[in-house]
Write a protein that holds these residues in place. Structure first.
Motif, PDB file in Angstrom:
ATOM      1  N   LEU A 112      85.590  -6.683   5.596  1.00  6.68           N
ATOM      2  CA  LEU A 112      85.069  -5.330   5.809  1.00  6.68           C
ATOM      3  C   LEU A 112      86.162  -4.283   5.630  1.00  6.68           C
ATOM      4  CD1 LEU A 112      82.670  -3.554   6.603  1.00  6.68           C
ATOM      5  CD2 LEU A 112      83.287  -3.921   8.996  1.00  6.68           C
ATOM      6  N   SER A 113      87.348  -4.568   6.098  1.00  7.91           N
ATOM      7  CA  SER A 113      88.443  -3.596   6.022  1.00  7.91           C
ATOM      8  C   SER A 113      88.893  -3.319   4.584  1.00  7.91           C
ATOM      9  CB  SER A 113      89.635  -4.079   6.845  1.00  7.91           C
ATOM     10  OG  SER A 113      90.115  -5.307   6.330  1.00  7.91           O
ATOM     11  N   LYS A 114      88.529  -4.202   3.636  1.00  5.48           N
ATOM     12  CA  LYS A 114      88.950  -4.034   2.243  1.00  5.48           C
ATOM     13  C   LYS A 114      87.926  -3.285   1.390  1.00  5.48           C
ATOM     14  CE  LYS A 114      92.130  -7.837   2.171  1.00  5.48           C
ATOM     15  NZ  LYS A 114      92.558  -9.073   1.562  1.00  5.48           N
ATOM     16  N   ILE A 115      86.806  -2.910   1.978  1.00  9.82           N
ATOM     17  CA  ILE A 115      85.795  -2.164   1.226  1.00  9.82           C
ATOM     18  C   ILE A 115      86.256  -0.718   1.072  1.00  9.82           C
ATOM     19  CG2 ILE A 115      83.413  -1.326   1.190  1.00  9.82           C
ATOM     20  CD1 ILE A 115      82.640  -3.818   2.812  1.00  9.82           C
ATOM     21  N   ASN A 116      86.244  -0.235  -0.168  1.00  7.71           N
ATOM     22  CA  ASN A 116      86.621   1.150  -0.444  1.00  7.71           C
ATOM     23  C   ASN A 116      85.331   1.973  -0.551  1.00  7.71           C
ATOM     24  OD1 ASN A 116      87.576   3.585  -1.307  1.00  7.71           O
ATOM     25  ND2 ASN A 116      88.760   2.769  -3.013  1.00  7.71           N
ATOM     26  N   PHE A 117      84.976   2.620   0.526  1.00  9.94           N
ATOM     27  CA  PHE A 117      83.726   3.371   0.571  1.00  9.94           C
ATOM     28  C   PHE A 117      83.760   4.601  -0.344  1.00  9.94           C
ATOM     29  CE2 PHE A 117      83.735   1.069   4.615  1.00  9.94           C
ATOM     30  CZ  PHE A 117      82.510   0.448   4.544  1.00  9.94           C
ATOM     31  N   LYS A 118      84.932   5.125  -0.599  1.00 10.43           N
ATOM     32  CA  LYS A 118      85.046   6.323  -1.444  1.00 10.43           C
ATOM     33  C   LYS A 118      84.705   6.043  -2.906  1.00 10.43           C
ATOM     34  CE  LYS A 118      88.489   8.974   1.147  1.00 10.43           C
ATOM     35  NZ  LYS A 118      88.468   8.347   2.415  1.00 10.43           N
ATOM     36  N   SER A 119      84.823   4.784  -3.331  1.00 12.11           N
ATOM     37  CA  SER A 119      84.616   4.475  -4.750  1.00 12.11           C
ATOM     38  C   SER A 119      83.296   3.745  -5.003  1.00 12.11           C
ATOM     39  CB  SER A 119      85.783   3.638  -5.271  1.00 12.11           C
ATOM     40  OG  SER A 119      85.800   2.387  -4.617  1.00 12.11           O
ATOM     41  N   ILE A 120      82.288   4.041  -4.224  1.00 12.95           N
ATOM     42  CA  ILE A 120      80.989   3.398  -4.431  1.00 12.95           C
ATOM     43  C   ILE A 120      80.382   3.919  -5.731  1.00 12.95           C
ATOM     44  CG2 ILE A 120      78.642   3.101  -3.538  1.00 12.95           C
ATOM     45  CD1 ILE A 120      79.787   3.474  -0.715  1.00 12.95           C
ATOM     46  N   SER A 157      81.262  -1.383  13.583  1.00 15.24           N
ATOM     47  CA  SER A 157      82.461  -1.382  12.730  1.00 15.24           C
ATOM     48  C   SER A 157      82.263  -0.518  11.492  1.00 15.24           C
ATOM     49  CB  SER A 157      82.809  -2.808  12.304  1.00 15.24           C
ATOM     50  OG  SER A 157      83.088  -3.597  13.424  1.00 15.24           O
ATOM     51  N   VAL A 158      81.106  -0.638  10.856  1.00 16.76           N
ATOM     52  CA  VAL A 158      80.818   0.155   9.660  1.00 16.76           C
ATOM     53  C   VAL A 158      80.792   1.644  10.018  1.00 16.76           C
ATOM     54  CG1 VAL A 158      79.047   0.713   7.938  1.00 16.76           C
ATOM     55  CG2 VAL A 158      79.632  -1.667   8.390  1.00 16.76           C
ATOM     56  N   ASN A 159      80.125   1.980  11.103  1.00 20.27           N
ATOM     57  CA  ASN A 159      80.062   3.386  11.519  1.00 20.27           C
ATOM     58  C   ASN A 159      81.457   3.956  11.771  1.00 20.27           C
ATOM     59  OD1 ASN A 159      77.317   3.795  11.297  1.00 20.27           O
ATOM     60  ND2 ASN A 159      76.895   3.132  13.371  1.00 20.27           N
ATOM     61  N   LYS A 160      82.327   3.138  12.337  1.00 20.82           N
ATOM     62  CA  LYS A 160      83.702   3.576  12.586  1.00 20.82           C
ATOM     63  C   LYS A 160      84.433   3.827  11.265  1.00 20.82           C
ATOM     64  CE  LYS A 160      87.585   2.218  15.498  1.00 20.82           C
ATOM     65  NZ  LYS A 160      88.104   1.179  16.398  1.00 20.82           N
ATOM     66  N   LEU A 161      84.214   2.939  10.279  1.00 21.51           N
ATOM     67  CA  LEU A 161      84.893   3.077   8.982  1.00 21.51           C
ATOM     68  C   LEU A 161      84.372   4.248   8.159  1.00 21.51           C
ATOM     69  CD1 LEU A 161      85.169  -0.668   7.936  1.00 21.51           C
ATOM     70  CD2 LEU A 161      87.053   0.856   8.552  1.00 21.51           C
ATOM     71  N   ILE A 162      83.081   4.558   8.275  1.00 23.69           N
ATOM     72  CA  ILE A 162      82.522   5.642   7.445  1.00 23.69           C
ATOM     73  C   ILE A 162      82.419   6.968   8.188  1.00 23.69           C
ATOM     74  CG2 ILE A 162      81.232   4.038   5.986  1.00 23.69           C
ATOM     75  CD1 ILE A 162      78.670   4.913   7.424  1.00 23.69           C
ATOM     76  N   LYS A 163      82.928   7.002   9.411  1.00 18.60           N
ATOM     77  CA  LYS A 163      82.826   8.202  10.245  1.00 18.60           C
ATOM     78  C   LYS A 163      83.321   9.462   9.528  1.00 18.60           C
ATOM     79  CE  LYS A 163      85.680   8.844  13.676  1.00 18.60           C
ATOM     80  NZ  LYS A 163      86.397   8.723  14.958  1.00 18.60           N
ATOM     81  N   ASN A 164      84.407   9.349   8.809  1.00 17.39           N
ATOM     82  CA  ASN A 164      85.004  10.518   8.151  1.00 17.39           C
ATOM     83  C   ASN A 164      84.611  10.651   6.683  1.00 17.39           C
ATOM     84  OD1 ASN A 164      86.354  11.276  10.526  1.00 17.39           O
ATOM     85  ND2 ASN A 164      88.000   9.829  10.083  1.00 17.39           N
ATOM     86  N   GLU A 165      83.673   9.833   6.237  1.00 16.12           N
ATOM     87  CA  GLU A 165      83.216   9.900   4.846  1.00 16.12           C
ATOM     88  C   GLU A 165      82.174  11.001   4.686  1.00 16.12           C
ATOM     89  OE1 GLU A 165      84.626   8.226   2.483  1.00 16.12           O
ATOM     90  OE2 GLU A 165      85.800   6.888   3.753  1.00 16.12           O
ATOM     91  N   SER A 166      81.887  11.348   3.436  1.00 13.48           N
ATOM     92  CA  SER A 166      80.889  12.376   3.154  1.00 13.48           C
ATOM     93  C   SER A 166      79.493  11.868   3.501  1.00 13.48           C
ATOM     94  CB  SER A 166      80.930  12.754   1.671  1.00 13.48           C
ATOM     95  OG  SER A 166      80.473  11.668   0.883  1.00 13.48           O
ATOM     96  N   GLU A 167      78.558  12.794   3.640  1.00 11.43           N
ATOM     97  CA  GLU A 167      77.167  12.412   3.933  1.00 11.43           C
ATOM     98  C   GLU A 167      76.594  11.558   2.811  1.00 11.43           C
ATOM     99  OE1 GLU A 167      75.109  12.589   6.609  1.00 11.43           O
ATOM    100  OE2 GLU A 167      76.948  13.234   7.603  1.00 11.43           O
ATOM    101  N   GLU A 168      76.998  11.832   1.581  1.00  9.48           N
ATOM    102  CA  GLU A 168      76.521  11.055   0.434  1.00  9.48           C
ATOM    103  C   GLU A 168      76.926   9.585   0.583  1.00  9.48           C
ATOM    104  OE1 GLU A 168      76.944  10.824  -4.428  1.00  9.48           O
ATOM    105  OE2 GLU A 168      77.993  12.408  -3.338  1.00  9.48           O
ATOM    106  N   LYS A 205      74.565   6.013   1.405  1.00  8.22           N
ATOM    107  CA  LYS A 205      74.580   4.871   0.491  1.00  8.22           C
ATOM    108  C   LYS A 205      74.842   3.543   1.192  1.00  8.22           C
ATOM    109  CE  LYS A 205      76.046   7.067  -3.817  1.00  8.22           C
ATOM    110  NZ  LYS A 205      77.007   6.959  -4.913  1.00  8.22           N
ATOM    111  N   VAL A 206      75.472   3.586   2.342  1.00  2.00           N
ATOM    112  CA  VAL A 206      75.859   2.355   3.045  1.00  2.00           C
ATOM    113  C   VAL A 206      74.722   1.885   3.942  1.00  2.00           C
ATOM    114  CG1 VAL A 206      77.494   1.337   4.674  1.00  2.00           C
ATOM    115  CG2 VAL A 206      78.293   3.001   2.975  1.00  2.00           C
ATOM    116  N   LYS A 207      74.299   0.636   3.722  1.00  2.00           N
ATOM    117  CA  LYS A 207      73.229   0.031   4.520  1.00  2.00           C
ATOM    118  C   LYS A 207      73.735  -1.285   5.100  1.00  2.00           C
ATOM    119  CE  LYS A 207      70.347   3.221   3.265  1.00  2.00           C
ATOM    120  NZ  LYS A 207      70.013   4.278   4.194  1.00  2.00           N
TER     121      LYS A 207
END
Length: 140
Positions: A74-82, A100-111, A115-117
Motif C-alpha cells: 500500500l505504501s508504494k502506490i503513487n496516488f498522484k499518477s493514477i 490506511s487508504v484515507n490517511k494516504l489520500i488525505k492530502n490528495e485532490s478531490e479528483e 478515483k480510489v475505491k
C-alpha cells in the motif's frame, strides 16, 4: 404513553416487524463512498478502465487474487499518477485498509479521492459472491 403500551401489547407482531425492519435498515446501510462491495466492483471494472491492486502478502496473492490484480504494498502506490478511471484496492480486511487508504489520500485532490475505491470485506466478499479468482506468481 399508556396508549402506546396497549397498542404494542395488542399488536406485538406488527411492532416486532417494525423493529426488525428498522434494525435491517441500520445494519445494511451503504458503506462509505470510497468503499464498494464486490458486485459494485464488477460493474466498475466492466464499465471503466480500472487498475486493481492486491495489497496482501505475496503468498496470499499466489494462493488467489482477482484477475488482472497487481500485488503491491500500500505504501508504494503513487496516488498522484493514477492514469486509469479508477483504482480498486483490496486486502484481507477492509476496515483497517480503509483507514490506511484515507490517511494516504488525505492530502490528495478531490479528483484522486474519487478515483480510489476499496473493496468492502476484502477478497472474502469477492469469493463469497462466487466471482472468479486466479492463482499464480506475484506480478509487479
Amino acid at each position: 404513553m399508556q396508549d402506546l403500551l396497549i397498542f404494542v401489547s395488542e399488536q406485538w407482531i406488527l411492532f416486532s416487524i417494525l423493529v426488525i425492519i428498522l434494525a435491517l435498515m441500520v445494519f445494511t446501510s451503504k458503506p462509505p463512498k470510497n468503499e464498494i462491495v464486490a458486485l459494485e466492483a464488477v460493474k466498475l471494472i466492466n464499465q471503466n478502465n480500472v487498475v486493481i491492486y492486491d495489497i496482501r502478502t505475496g503468498e496470499d496473492y499466489r494462493n488467489s487474487h482477482i484477475i488482472q490484480a497487481k500485488n503491491i504494498e500500500l505504501s508504494k502506490i503513487n496516488f498522484k499518477s493514477i492514469q486509469s478511471d479508477y483504482l480498486l484496492i483490496y486486502g484481507n480486511e477492509s476496515v483497517k485498509l480503509m483507514a490506511s487508504v484515507n490517511k494516504l489520500i488525505k492530502n490528495e485532490s478531490e479528483e484522486v479521492k474519487q478515483k480510489v475505491k476499496v473493496l468492502s470485506y476484502g477478497l472474502n466478499d469477492w469469493i463469497r459472491e462466487e466471482l472468479p479468482v486466479v492463482t499464480g506468481k506475484v506480478e509487479e
